[in-house]
Design a protein around this motif. Structure first.
Motif, short mmCIF file in Angstrom:
data_model
loop_
_atom_site.label_atom_id
_atom_site.label_comp_id
_atom_site.label_asym_id
_atom_site.label_seq_id
_atom_site.Cartn_x
_atom_site.Cartn_y
_atom_site.Cartn_z
N GLY A 45 0.84 -1.24 0.09
CA GLY A 45 0.01 -0.23 0.11
C GLY A 45 0.93 1.22 0.03
O GLY A 45 0.54 2.24 -0.57
N SER A 46 1.92 1.26 0.71
CA SER A 46 2.85 2.46 0.81
C SER A 46 3.34 2.97 -0.29
O SER A 46 3.07 3.93 -0.69
N VAL A 47 4.02 1.88 -1.15
CA VAL A 47 4.77 2.05 -2.21
C VAL A 47 3.72 2.52 -3.39
O VAL A 47 3.72 3.23 -4.26
N GLU A 48 2.54 1.68 -3.45
CA GLU A 48 1.54 1.94 -4.35
C GLU A 48 0.99 3.26 -4.34
O GLU A 48 0.80 4.04 -5.39
N GLY A 49 0.50 3.79 -3.17
CA GLY A 49 0.13 5.19 -2.75
C GLY A 49 1.10 6.24 -3.24
O GLY A 49 0.78 7.17 -4.00
N HIS A 50 2.35 5.82 -3.12
CA HIS A 50 3.43 6.71 -3.47
C HIS A 50 3.64 6.86 -5.17
O HIS A 50 3.77 8.13 -5.60
N ALA A 51 3.52 5.58 -5.75
CA ALA A 51 3.54 5.61 -7.07
C ALA A 51 2.46 6.18 -7.88
O ALA A 51 2.80 6.72 -9.07
N ARG A 52 1.60 6.21 -7.21
CA ARG A 52 0.05 6.88 -7.71
C ARG A 52 0.49 8.39 -8.06
O ARG A 52 0.16 8.93 -9.20
N GLN A 53 1.19 8.85 -7.20
CA GLN A 53 1.59 10.43 -7.35
C GLN A 53 2.84 10.49 -7.94
O GLN A 53 3.18 11.52 -8.57
N CYS A 54 3.90 9.64 -7.94
CA CYS A 54 5.05 9.91 -8.52
C CYS A 54 5.26 8.52 -9.18
O CYS A 54 5.98 7.60 -8.55
N PRO A 55 4.59 8.47 -10.49
CA PRO A 55 5.14 7.38 -11.20
C PRO A 55 6.39 6.75 -11.41
O PRO A 55 6.84 5.70 -11.88
N ASP A 56 7.31 7.85 -11.57
CA ASP A 56 8.73 7.48 -11.84
C ASP A 56 9.48 7.03 -10.51
O ASP A 56 10.88 7.14 -10.72
N LEU A 57 8.70 6.86 -9.50
CA LEU A 57 9.73 6.75 -8.15
C LEU A 57 10.63 5.23 -8.44
O LEU A 57 10.71 4.39 -9.34
N CYS A 58 11.78 5.35 -7.64
CA CYS A 58 12.45 4.29 -7.43
C CYS A 58 12.59 3.63 -6.11
O CYS A 58 12.11 4.44 -5.13
N LEU A 59 12.90 2.49 -6.06
CA LEU A 59 12.74 1.89 -4.53
C LEU A 59 13.93 1.23 -4.04
O LEU A 59 14.59 0.13 -4.81
N ILE A 60 14.21 1.46 -2.84
CA ILE A 60 15.61 0.80 -2.13
C ILE A 60 14.72 -0.16 -1.15
O ILE A 60 14.15 0.46 -0.11
N TRP A 61 15.18 -1.46 -1.15
CA TRP A 61 14.46 -2.08 -0.41
C TRP A 61 15.53 -2.76 0.59
O TRP A 61 16.50 -3.73 0.15
N VAL A 62 15.75 -2.34 1.94
CA VAL A 62 16.95 -2.76 2.58
C VAL A 62 16.36 -3.95 3.69
O VAL A 62 15.09 -3.45 4.55
N ASP A 63 16.81 -5.03 3.62
CA ASP A 63 16.06 -6.11 4.27
C ASP A 63 16.99 -7.49 4.26
O ASP A 63 17.76 -7.50 3.50
N ALA A 64 16.79 -8.41 5.31
CA ALA A 64 17.30 -9.43 5.28
C ALA A 64 16.44 -10.39 4.21
O ALA A 64 17.42 -11.39 3.79
N HIS A 65 15.33 -9.92 3.77
CA HIS A 65 14.77 -11.06 2.76
C HIS A 65 14.33 -10.19 1.45
O HIS A 65 14.28 -8.98 1.60
N ALA A 66 14.08 -10.79 0.43
CA ALA A 66 13.87 -10.21 -0.86
C ALA A 66 12.55 -10.09 -0.63
O ALA A 66 11.80 -9.06 -1.55
N ASP A 67 11.37 -10.69 -0.09
CA ASP A 67 9.94 -10.57 0.08
C ASP A 67 9.47 -10.42 -1.33
O ASP A 67 8.50 -9.52 -1.75
N ILE A 68 10.14 -11.35 -2.35
CA ILE A 68 9.59 -11.35 -3.66
C ILE A 68 8.93 -12.58 -4.10
O ILE A 68 8.74 -12.81 -4.99
#
Ligand SMILES: NC(=[NH2+])NCCC[C@H](N)C(=O)O
Length: 414
Positions: A192-215
């Protein structure tokens, strides 16, 4: 809270910038000068009150940058009203923190993360950074009564709905020109957080800092837990690998694999490994950090994401990226994580770009700390990470652009 269309039309999809020269713009500029609000702390759960609705309508009438700023203006007079409104708004079952922790993971307690982080002094710390900080309180999530697992994914409808609510809240905050911090909760909230952000800023980039890839997709996930699948919902390249999960029909993939970088990975499932390889996603595992050093990792990360063009950054920071000795109160700790200094280096470098637009800090789980101290250590680390992302520096002032290795050596010689 959905923003009326005509407001969005004059807010550039970039935090803090306004366009159009009508009376609404000047009014909003005057107001935002008087009450600048750069940082918004959004954490589950925000009161879905008729009060905020009224504010939204009032602010749209004035043409202010979304209701958040008019909220700032009015709120001092309405504090008691705001907070007393919160109590009767326990929706559904009598758990004001929402039940997303329960819904997503078998290990409960992550829904108490935001409180632990606030109690560790987040707001005070951010206020010291010259940011007018605005805590919008918690979003109220509701567990649906009829929410059968889909394949082995538990409570998909409740989680989908909570994320939709969050997406709208984050979208509103971003559209209003705020830098936004989302406190989790677990990492499924990043959908929800990234989706809401992307709606406003479609060209955003994402840095995912995590032990897991969650993919993981629901088909590859070994646990079924949605917090291990968030990124799969976002990626355009995975569109035809995702089954239609009830509760998530509103999410259309919006991110390209090239716009994502992982840092800190050390527990990647086999299905995830295949996806990362196939899509050629830029990943820095702990092994890479050992090999290259965190400075080089950040150089390559920012170059990869920003060299073609400067654009908004979404930082999604899972506290389990940090070593469990520093962040023990979390659901899926993995040994061999980031040191304190590596974590802070990452956030300082991101802050230095001036492009951080939204950040998530997730997976602090006070129930899983072995002692009170363990919880406090984890929560105060979360505060340090957020503060550093938003400009707290270790040298008491702005950090000069990172020098290249060559410059460093030259300076040493001097
Ligand atoms: N956000 C997290 N803590 N994710 C942990 C995911 C663990 C595991 N890979 C899974 O999919 O179940």
């Amino acid at each position: 809270m959905k923003e009326p269309e005509h407001i969005k039309s004059w807010v550039l999809p970039w935090p803090g910038l306004l366009t159009a020269n009508n009376w609404r713009t000047s009014m909003s500029e005057a107001l935002s000068e008087m009450f600048p609000t750069n940082t918004v702390v959004v954490g589950p759960p925000l009161p879905p009150s008729s009060f905020s609705l009224t504010l939204t309508m009032f602010s749209s009438f004035l043409g202010v940058r979304g209701f958040w700023i008019i909220d700032t203006v009015i709120r001092p007079f309405c504090l008691t009203c705001w907070y007393s409104l919160r109590k009767p708004w326990k929706l559904g079952r009598p758990n004001p923190g929402g039940q997303l922790g329960k819904a997503v993971q078998k290990r409960r307690g992550v829904e108490h993360g935001p409180k632990a982080i606030r109690d560790a002094g987040l707001i005070e710390r951010l206020s010291n950074l010259d940011y007018p900080v605005h805590d919008f309180g918690d979003l109220s999530f509701q567990n649906l009564d009829k929410d059968e697992p889909y394949m082995q994914v538990p409570f998909p409808r409740s989680v989908g709905r909570a994320n939709k609510l969050l997406s709208e809240a984050v979208g509103s905050a971003v559209a209003s020109g705020h830098t936004t911090v989302m406190l989790g909760g677990d990492h499924s909230l990043a959908i929800g957080s990234v989706e809401g952000h992307a709606r406003q800023c479609p060209d955003l980039c994402l840095i995912w800092v995590d032990a897991h890839a969650d993919i993981n997709t629901p088909l590859t996930s070994p646990s079924g837990n949605l917090h291990g699948q968030s990124v799969a919902f976002m990626l355009k390249e995975l569109q035809n690998k995702m089954p239609e999960l009830p509760g998530f029909s509103w999410v259309k993939p919006f991110l390209s694999a090239k716009d994502l970088v992982y840092i800190g990975l050390r527990d990647v499932d086999p299905g995830e490994y295949d996806i990362l390889k196939e899509l050629g996603i830029q990943c820095f595992t702990m092994r890479d950090i050992d090999r290259l050093g965190i400075q080089r990792v950040m150089e390559v990360t920012l170059d990869h994401l920003l060299s073609r063009k400067q654009r908004p950054i979404h930082l999604s920071f899972d506290i389990d990226a940090m070593d469990p000795s520093l962040a023990p109160a979390t659901g899926t700790p993995v040994n061999g994580g980031l040191t304190y200094r590596e974590g802070i280096w990452i956030t300082e470098e991101i802050h230095n770009t001036g492009l951080l637009s939204v950040m998530d800090l997730v997976e602090v789980n006070p129930v899983l700390g072995a002692s009170r101290e363990a919880v406090e250590v984890t929560a105060s680390l979360a505060v340090d990470i957020i503060a550093s992302s938003l400009g707290q520096s270790r040298q008491g002032g702005p950090i000069a652009q990172t020098q290249t290795l060559k410059d460093d050596t030259e300076q040493l010689r001097l």
